[in-house]
Design a protein around this motif. Structure first.
Motif, mmCIF file in Angstrom:
data_model
loop_
_atom_site.group_PDB
_atom_site.id
_atom_site.type_symbol
_atom_site.label_atom_id
_atom_site.label_comp_id
_atom_site.label_asym_id
_atom_site.label_seq_id
_atom_site.Cartn_x
_atom_site.Cartn_y
_atom_site.Cartn_z
ATOM 1 N N SER A 57 -19.558 30.284 -15.061
ATOM 2 C CA SER A 57 -19.743 31.758 -15.375
ATOM 3 C C SER A 57 -18.596 32.304 -16.520
ATOM 4 O O SER A 57 -17.910 31.727 -16.449
ATOM 5 C CB SER A 57 -19.287 32.622 -13.795
ATOM 6 N N THR A 58 -19.218 32.754 -17.543
ATOM 7 C CA THR A 58 -18.301 32.947 -18.615
ATOM 8 C C THR A 58 -18.682 34.416 -18.699
ATOM 9 O O THR A 58 -19.743 35.396 -17.884
ATOM 10 C CB THR A 58 -18.852 32.528 -19.836
ATOM 11 N N TYR A 59 -17.561 35.213 -19.810
ATOM 12 C CA TYR A 59 -17.318 36.884 -19.909
ATOM 13 C C TYR A 59 -16.680 37.232 -20.895
ATOM 14 O O TYR A 59 -15.507 36.761 -21.668
ATOM 15 C CB TYR A 59 -16.814 37.012 -18.174
ATOM 16 N N LYS A 65 -18.827 38.926 -28.467
ATOM 17 C CA LYS A 65 -19.783 38.435 -27.873
ATOM 18 C C LYS A 65 -20.715 38.093 -28.941
ATOM 19 O O LYS A 65 -21.270 38.953 -30.198
ATOM 20 C CB LYS A 65 -20.415 39.949 -27.089
ATOM 21 N N GLN A 105 -12.140 37.569 -12.135
ATOM 22 C CA GLN A 105 -11.361 38.516 -11.345
ATOM 23 C C GLN A 105 -10.116 38.402 -10.974
ATOM 24 O O GLN A 105 -10.446 39.602 -10.306
ATOM 25 C CB GLN A 105 -13.055 38.875 -10.989
#
Length: 121
Positions: A57-59, A65, A105
């Motif tokens: 998972s990446t953000y 972006k 998170q």
């Protein structure tokens, strides 16, 4: 827990690329989420990208972006930030941070010393 050591910064022309690396001087990163942050001159530190403990998972911040990619190699105990299509506004000191747990998170706890990225126009 040892220090986090960033490397790979430098001077590059607009449109160029750099790859930053982050590794601990002691301990392991493999059980923790990791993040990259940056601080431009006269501005507050801001979030850039994050990755979960497995890399699944990446953000990303909206400003990077599609241009930056965060990745990790737990076998090498290293986290990377591949930056392409660099812009002068990407000029900043880039820091990596170790997460408080396996998922970003949960927040972060340690800061690295930072590596300077300068993008000339």
């Amino acid at each position: 827990q040892g220090e986090l050591v960033e490397s790979g910064g430098g001077l590059v022309q607009a449109g160029g690329s750099l790859r930053l690396s982050c590794a601990p001087s002691g301990g392991t990163l493999s059980d923790y989420a990791m993040g990259w942050f940056r601080q431009a001159p006269g501005k507050e530190r801001e979030f850039v990208a994050a990755i979960s403990w497995t890399g699944g998972s990446t953000y990303y911040a909206d400003s990077v972006k599609g241009r930056f990619t965060i990745s990790r190699d737990n076998a090498k105990n290293t986290v990377y930030l591949q930056m392409v299509s660099l812009k002068p506004e990407d000029t900043a000191i880039y820091f990596c941070r170790k997460g408080k747990g396996r998922f970003y998170q949960l927040g972060y706890e340690y800061w690295g010393q930072g590596t300077q990225v300068t993008v000339s126009s």
